[in-house]
Design a protein around this motif. Structure first.
Motif, PDB file in Angstrom:
ATOM      1  N   UNK A  30      -0.302  66.045 -40.106  1.00 33.30           N
ATOM      2  CA  UNK A  30       0.535  66.951 -39.326  1.00 33.30           C
ATOM      3  C   UNK A  30       1.624  66.172 -38.590  1.00 33.30           C
ATOM      4  N   UNK A  31       2.772  66.791 -38.457  1.00 32.95           N
ATOM      5  CA  UNK A  31       3.868  66.161 -37.724  1.00 32.95           C
ATOM      6  C   UNK A  31       4.784  65.303 -38.581  1.00 32.95           C
ATOM      7  N   UNK A  32       4.375  64.985 -39.785  1.00 27.16           N
ATOM      8  CA  UNK A  32       5.205  64.166 -40.677  1.00 27.16           C
ATOM      9  C   UNK A  32       6.368  65.013 -41.181  1.00 27.16           C
ATOM     10  N   UNK A  33       7.549  64.397 -41.203  1.00 33.56           N
ATOM     11  CA  UNK A  33       8.749  65.059 -41.704  1.00 33.56           C
ATOM     12  C   UNK A  33       9.309  64.257 -42.875  1.00 33.56           C
ATOM     13  N   UNK A  34      10.153  64.907 -43.658  1.00 35.17           N
ATOM     14  CA  UNK A  34      10.757  64.227 -44.811  1.00 35.17           C
ATOM     15  C   UNK A  34      11.515  62.977 -44.378  1.00 35.17           C
ATOM     16  N   UNK A  35      12.219  63.037 -43.263  1.00 34.37           N
ATOM     17  CA  UNK A  35      12.995  61.874 -42.822  1.00 34.37           C
ATOM     18  C   UNK A  35      12.102  60.675 -42.514  1.00 34.37           C
ATOM     19  N   UNK A  36      10.846  60.913 -42.188  1.00 35.14           N
ATOM     20  CA  UNK A  36       9.929  59.796 -41.944  1.00 35.14           C
ATOM     21  C   UNK A  36       9.697  58.986 -43.224  1.00 35.14           C
ATOM     22  N   UNK A  37       9.807  59.654 -44.360  1.00 30.76           N
ATOM     23  CA  UNK A  37       9.583  58.958 -45.631  1.00 30.76           C
ATOM     24  C   UNK A  37      10.547  57.809 -45.860  1.00 30.76           C
ATOM     25  N   UNK A  38      11.791  57.957 -45.392  1.00 34.17           N
ATOM     26  CA  UNK A  38      12.770  56.887 -45.548  1.00 34.17           C
ATOM     27  C   UNK A  38      12.337  55.648 -44.768  1.00 34.17           C
ATOM     28  N   UNK A  39      11.795  55.863 -43.585  1.00 31.70           N
ATOM     29  CA  UNK A  39      11.318  54.749 -42.760  1.00 31.70           C
ATOM     30  C   UNK A  39      10.077  54.132 -43.384  1.00 31.70           C
ATOM     31  N   UNK A  40       9.121  54.977 -43.744  1.00 33.29           N
ATOM     32  CA  UNK A  40       7.862  54.489 -44.304  1.00 33.29           C
ATOM     33  C   UNK A  40       8.103  53.675 -45.568  1.00 33.29           C
ATOM     34  N   UNK A  63      18.645  55.097 -33.627  1.00 32.61           N
ATOM     35  CA  UNK A  63      18.078  56.093 -34.546  1.00 32.61           C
ATOM     36  C   UNK A  63      16.811  55.549 -35.202  1.00 32.61           C
ATOM     37  N   UNK A  64      16.847  54.286 -35.607  1.00 31.53           N
ATOM     38  CA  UNK A  64      15.668  53.663 -36.221  1.00 31.53           C
ATOM     39  C   UNK A  64      14.530  53.591 -35.205  1.00 31.53           C
ATOM     40  N   UNK A  65      14.846  53.239 -33.975  1.00 31.21           N
ATOM     41  CA  UNK A  65      13.833  53.155 -32.930  1.00 31.21           C
ATOM     42  C   UNK A  65      13.200  54.514 -32.669  1.00 31.21           C
ATOM     43  N   UNK A  66      13.997  55.564 -32.674  1.00 32.55           N
ATOM     44  CA  UNK A  66      13.475  56.919 -32.463  1.00 32.55           C
ATOM     45  C   UNK A  66      12.482  57.293 -33.563  1.00 32.55           C
ATOM     46  N   UNK A  67      12.841  56.994 -34.811  1.00 36.35           N
ATOM     47  CA  UNK A  67      11.939  57.289 -35.930  1.00 36.35           C
ATOM     48  C   UNK A  67      10.635  56.504 -35.791  1.00 36.35           C
ATOM     49  N   UNK A  68      10.743  55.229 -35.427  1.00 35.08           N
ATOM     50  CA  UNK A  68       9.535  54.413 -35.264  1.00 35.08           C
ATOM     51  C   UNK A  68       8.646  54.950 -34.147  1.00 35.08           C
ATOM     52  N   UNK A  69       9.254  55.374 -33.044  1.00 34.59           N
ATOM     53  CA  UNK A  69       8.473  55.927 -31.938  1.00 34.59           C
ATOM     54  C   UNK A  69       7.726  57.176 -32.375  1.00 34.59           C
ATOM     55  N   UNK A  70       8.392  58.043 -33.150  1.00 33.25           N
ATOM     56  CA  UNK A  70       7.741  59.247 -33.661  1.00 33.25           C
ATOM     57  C   UNK A  70       6.547  58.879 -34.545  1.00 33.25           C
ATOM     58  N   UNK A  71       6.771  57.922 -35.455  1.00 34.29           N
ATOM     59  CA  UNK A  71       5.698  57.514 -36.365  1.00 34.29           C
ATOM     60  C   UNK A  71       4.570  56.804 -35.627  1.00 34.29           C
ATOM     61  N   UNK A  72       4.903  56.052 -34.576  1.00 33.32           N
ATOM     62  CA  UNK A  72       3.864  55.422 -33.758  1.00 33.32           C
ATOM     63  C   UNK A  72       3.015  56.489 -33.062  1.00 33.32           C
ATOM     64  N   UNK A  73       3.676  57.505 -32.513  1.00 36.75           N
ATOM     65  CA  UNK A  73       2.939  58.547 -31.792  1.00 36.75           C
ATOM     66  C   UNK A  73       2.024  59.337 -32.731  1.00 36.75           C
ATOM     67  N   UNK A  74       2.365  59.388 -34.015  1.00 33.13           N
ATOM     68  CA  UNK A  74       1.543  60.073 -35.009  1.00 33.13           C
ATOM     69  C   UNK A  74       0.456  59.162 -35.587  1.00 33.13           C
ATOM     70  N   UNK A  75       0.517  57.871 -35.251  1.00 33.18           N
ATOM     71  CA  UNK A  75      -0.507  56.936 -35.709  1.00 33.18           C
ATOM     72  C   UNK A  75      -0.244  56.287 -37.061  1.00 33.18           C
TER      73      UNK A  75
END
Length: 145
Positions: A30-40, A63-75
């Motif tokens: 839950x919480x994963x978005x398509x844009x997270x895939x580019x980072x992952x 922008x990269x830091x924001x994506x990382x923070x989101x992914x960190x909060x999701x584990x």
């Protein structure tokens, strides 16, 4: 349907991605978005610093830091000290992040069963003809607007 190839390919890809994302959410991602895939994608084989990640994605460091923070909060991501300089932090997939990659790849393979080689060849030829093949091959696609 009387739709041009580019639009049809975009719509089919978007529909496939939406279906996969829905399945991932149902699987507990839950919480994963398509844009997270580019980072992952950049973390599968590497551990970039935030600035390096921004360069790879073609976005600002913020922008990269924001994506990382989101992914960190999701584990899915953690930041670890650099092996040489402990003051530097690098992004790394967690075991949950690696499971997300495995689940996503499995769902995409299952979806491939419904496609056929002729369609894939046609789409690859469109990528080549429009200059889009190189960024795809190098995993250097930036998130789209």
């Amino acid at each position: 349907m009387d739709i041009d190839l580019g639009t049809l390919a975009y719509l089919a890809g978007r529909s496939a991605n939406d279906a996969i994302l829905k399945q991932l959410h149902e699987m507990g991602h839950k919480g994963v978005r398509m844009s997270h895939g580019y980072v992952i994608q950049q973390l599968v084989d590497g551990e970039p610093k935030v600035g390096e990640l921004g360069e790879l994605l073609g976005v600002t460091q913020q922008a990269a830091s924001k994506q990382l923070l989101e992914l960190e909060s999701l584990g899915y991501v953690t930041r670890v000290p650099d092996r040489v300089d402990g003051r530097i932090r690098r992004a790394q997939l967690t075991s949950r992040g690696r499971r997300l990659v495995e689940d996503s790849r499995r769902l995409r393979r299952e979806l491939d069963v419904h496609g056929n080689d002729e369609v894939k060849r046609a789409l690859v030829s469109v990528l080549v003809a429009t200059g889009g093949a190189e960024p795809v091959l190098k995993h250097r696609l930036a998130p789209s607007d």
